[in-house]
Design an enzyme around this catalytic site. Structure first.
Site, PDB file in Angstrom:
ATOM      1  N   ASP A 185      21.183   6.559 -29.574  1.00  0.00           N
ATOM      2  CA  ASP A 185      21.157   5.471 -28.594  1.00  0.00           C
ATOM      3  C   ASP A 185      21.375   4.117 -29.277  1.00  0.00           C
ATOM      4  OD1 ASP A 185      20.810   4.229 -26.133  1.00  0.00           O
ATOM      5  OD2 ASP A 185      19.016   5.381 -25.636  1.00  0.00           O
TER       6      ASP A 185
ATOM      7  N   ASP B 167      22.885   5.057 -17.252  1.00  0.00           N
ATOM      8  CA  ASP B 167      21.467   5.351 -17.008  1.00  0.00           C
ATOM      9  C   ASP B 167      21.200   5.585 -15.531  1.00  0.00           C
ATOM     10  OD1 ASP B 167      20.521   5.434 -19.538  1.00  0.00           O
ATOM     11  OD2 ASP B 167      19.622   3.444 -19.545  1.00  0.00           O
TER      12      ASP B 167
HETATM   13  C1  GLA Z   1      18.349   4.108 -23.015  1.00  0.00           C
HETATM   14  C2  GLA Z   1      19.050   5.387 -22.629  1.00  0.00           C
HETATM   15  C3  GLA Z   1      18.142   6.223 -21.768  1.00  0.00           C
HETATM   16  C4  GLA Z   1      16.847   6.509 -22.520  1.00  0.00           C
HETATM   17  C5  GLA Z   1      16.202   5.215 -22.963  1.00  0.00           C
HETATM   18  C6  GLA Z   1      15.035   5.465 -23.862  1.00  0.00           C
HETATM   19  O1  GLA Z   1      18.178   3.279 -21.917  1.00  0.00           O
HETATM   20  O2  GLA Z   1      20.253   5.119 -21.987  1.00  0.00           O
HETATM   21  O3  GLA Z   1      18.778   7.428 -21.409  1.00  0.00           O
HETATM   22  O4  GLA Z   1      17.119   7.327 -23.623  1.00  0.00           O
HETATM   23  O5  GLA Z   1      17.111   4.381 -23.651  1.00  0.00           O
HETATM   24  O6  GLA Z   1      14.436   4.309 -24.295  1.00  0.00           O
END
Ligand code: GLA
Length: 712
Positions: free
Chosen positions: A451, A516
């Site tokens: 990420d 997301d």
């Molecule tokens: C980001 C990712 C999510 C999740 C969060 C965790 O927003 O896109 O899918 O993994 O971080 O903090």
């Protein structure tokens, strides 16, 4: 020195595309790039076809649109190279010094500027699917530094009658929205200074002819495989010539080339189609699928994911997680991914990033019990990491505050309570590789969700020089090192959802998290946009909670499943909170996905042009024997009925059995009731007449299975 023979013209052919380069002048230029020409077509013919008289109030001969338009040729648009040495050496003017043909599909051309002591190299490869991949490099042949402000990847001409530009814009949880604007004189510019590929300025642009859409029309597509700052410059000159420049955007002083040093642009991917945007996608998908770096994708079916994020967030409780492991296995999940919250001090997003040690307070026996259970239940184990980041509240930051990028004394922007490590530093690389290596050695981890949750807003390195470029190179080399050390471990590129989903990072990773937003309706738009460039199996798509945590919208399980099913399917929902009926439906959806996975992940995607309140597309098996079509009514139509669903992409001279396979509910429509058992139609009737869609509630989805019936 023996004289080098330079051909006047160079022609590449691949797929349904031809490229003809003119090497007669001081700089190579594309005389033609477009749909395949016959074998009799030659450079002289194309040159004559393009011949025009001088325009009023203009130079007698217009400055050429070269692969790198040159300031020394007085190109009136943006020069492809902007550089200088201490205020001099800026008016580049070259001569072609060498043309190499390493194989039939590739050409490499060196052009030398003796006065300004630099060499430009263009590399172009046209593959068998018609994908043109190219880069430009500049080498400083002088004794003093050369400051590089801009170097575009190879510049290609567009037909003068393109009507519009299509760009891809968005935001967190709302990525890849296509934005169309008319092409007028002047430039459309998209600049990205976020230090990652970005949510708002995806490095992709299309030029479209009048009336072009998904299914028909003339389209030219450009994509830059780079995960950092970039610029798209799409320009139309007053003489009608149009072109696109794409390259890296540098901070002032960021790219200074010492004597003998060279800089090479990221790869440009360019495709053209006379069959609408679907033709563009066919080219991109075929090219990407064939890349050697995606051998891992081809090696096995994409496992159905379970991701813990929206089920538990930071509340990691091993007992609960073990129950989720069982629930995931029972429903058909194949890979269990433990998201954010497992490492030291990470009880919320204010602390812990950088301390990549399992939190002993939460997991006294480490991750062993959970990983063991995941494996016992026949699933792979995946782990979330965000290696480039650090929270000021972490042991890592307390020990190495100097490891972060910044431009002191300017204050850092607060952004999810985290700062960016300078991934170009050798000590940072060693630390990160060391921690990931230790985790991968200790646990049988098959997958890393990598990420990156903030912009690189102040990309200054320790020496004060901008290090945005170096950070991306550092990221790439870290990913490369991990891949080499752990060839069996797949990696996902996530950046607060879809902030890093370009073909550069994807040559080192195996999947992107497209957004997301698990809101199935938003996801339809996101997937439509991103699928222009990426094939479905590279795009993660999860069944989220009933009430979407981001939009608050309630969407049925039927529609959530139908939306995720066509891509790299996963779940991101509290499985323990599902009703019996929801669990049954979800498990049926996963089974349907698995049964059709070869078609979905190898087939040809055909997006259908539909009214804005509908979404429809199909995926057709490479041999044409089978297809799946998806239709979603997003909001109500103005009349009593939606229109007809015409199944483009089928063969008109074949016969098919069409069956409604999702949802498992009765519909009043006589046609759709009959489709429950399957009905045989000829291809031409399905394509030209189409199926009368039933009356549906808004937010309803249907999936049709289409199987070719042997004839004779
Ligand atoms: C980001 C990712 C999510 C999740 C969060 C965790 O927003 O896109 O899918 O993994 O971080 O903090």
């Amino acid at each position: 020195m023996s004289p080098v023979s330079i051909p006047e013209f160079v022609r590449l052919d691949g797929g349904n595309v031809s490229l003809v380069l003119d090497c007669r002048g001081p700089a190579p230029l594309a005389l033609y790039w477009g749909v395949a020409l016959d074998t009799g077509a030659d450079g002289a013919m194309l040159d004559l076809l393009a011949a025009r008289e001088d325009a009023p109030c203009s130079p007698l001969v217009a400055a050429p649109l070269a692969l790198t338009p040159l300031a020394g040729q007085a190109f009136p648009g943006r020069p492809g190279l902007l550089a200088h040495g201490d205020g001099l050496r800026w008016a580049t003017f070259t001569r072609i010094a060498a043309v190499r043909r390493p194989d039939a599909g590739v050409v490499e051309i060196d052009s030398v500027d003796e006065a300004n002591v630099l060499t430009l190299t263009h590399h172009l490869r046209l593959d068998r699917h018609g994908m043109l991949v190219g880069w430009t490099s500049v080498r400083n042949d002088g004794q003093a530094a050369l400051d590089l402000e801009w170097l575009s990847a190879p510049v290609l001409p567009l037909p003068p009658d393109m009507a519009e530009w299509v760009t891809f814009e968005g935001r967190w949880a709302g990525e890849y929205r296509m934005q169309t604007q008319p092409r007028v004189m002047g430039a459309v510019v998209k600049e990205n200074r976020r230090g990652r590929t970005s949510h708002d300025a995806y490095p992709g642009i299309l030029a479209q002819g009048v009336g072009a859409g998904e299914q028909a029309g003339e389209v030219y597509a450009f994509h830059l495989g780079w995960s950092g700052n970039h610029r798209i410059y799409a320009d139309t000159l007053s003489d009608g010539r149009a072109y696109v420049q794409m390259g890296e955007l540098f901070m002032p002083g960021e790219m200074r080339l010492g004597p003998g040093q060279a800089y090479r642009t990221p790869a440009l991917y360019a495709a053209c189609s006379m069959a609408g945007r679907n033709g563009i996608s066919a080219c991109f998908h075929a090219h990407v699928r064939e890349r050697p770096e995606h051998a891992r994708l081809r090696a096995k079916p994409r496992p159905v994911h379970y991701n813990t994020w929206e089920a538990v967030y930071f509340d990691h409780d091993p007992a609960l997680l073990l129950k989720l492991v069982d629930a995931a296995a029972e429903i058909g999940v194949e890979r269990f991914v433990l998201d954010d919250g497992w490492f030291r001090g990470r009880r919320n997003d204010r602390a812990g990033l950088g301390d990549w040690f399992v939190d002993e307070g939460i997991y006294p026996e480490g991750l062993h019990p959970i990983v063991q259970k995941v494996r016992e239940r026949g699933m792979e184990f995946g782990l979330w990491v965000e290696p480039e980041m650090v929270n000021p509240d972490s042991d890592l930051y307390r020990a190495h505050p100097d490891w972060v990028l910044g431009t002191p004394p300017a204050p850092q922007l607060v952004f999810r309570n985290q700062l960016v490590l300078d991934a170009s530093r050798a000590d940072v690389q060693e630390y990160l590789f060391g921690r990931l290596d230790a985790l991968l050695r200790e646990y049988p981890i098959s997958y890393l969700k990598w990420d990156m949750n903030r912009d690189i807003s102040h990309p200054g390195g320790a020496d004060g020089v901008a290090a945005a470029h170096a950070h991306v190179e550092g990221l790439y080399s870290l990913l490369r090192r991990l891949r080499d050390a752990y060839p069996g471990v797949e990696i996902e590129s996530c950046s607060a959802g879809g902030g890093r989903a370009d073909l550069g990072v994807l040559s080192l990773t195996d999947r992107v998290w497209a957004s997301d937003s698990n809101d199935a309706l938003d996801r339809l738009t996101i997937q439509r946009g991103l699928s222009t460039f990426l094939p479905p199996e590279l795009m993660g798509s999860h069944v989220g909670p009933t009430d979407c945590h981001i939009t608050g919208r309630r969407v049925s399980m039927t529609t959530r499943v139908a939306t995720a099913l066509f891509f790299h399917m996963g779940l991101e929902v509290d499985l323990l909170g599902l009703s019996g009926a929801e669990r049954t439906e979800l498990s049926a959806g996963i089974a349907l996905h698995k049964q059709n996975r070869p078609v979905l992940h190898e087939g040809r995607l055909v997006r259908l042009d539909r009214p804005a309140n509908e979404e429809a597309f199909g995926i057709i098996a490479p041999d044409g024997s089978r297809a799946l079509y998806s239709y979603t009514l997003i909001s109500e139509q103005s009349g009593y009925f939606p229109g007809r669903l015409r199944l483009s992409g089928l063969q008109s001279d074949a016969t098919y059995r069409v069956r409604l396979i999702w949802p498992d509910a009765s519909l009043k429509s006589p046609l759709f009731s009959a489709l429950r058992d399957g009905v045989v139609f000829t291809g031409s009737t399905l394509i030209a007449a189409g199926l009368q869609l039933p009356r549906l509630h808004p937010q309803s989805a249907l999936i049709l299975e289409v199987v070719r019936v042997p004839q004779g």
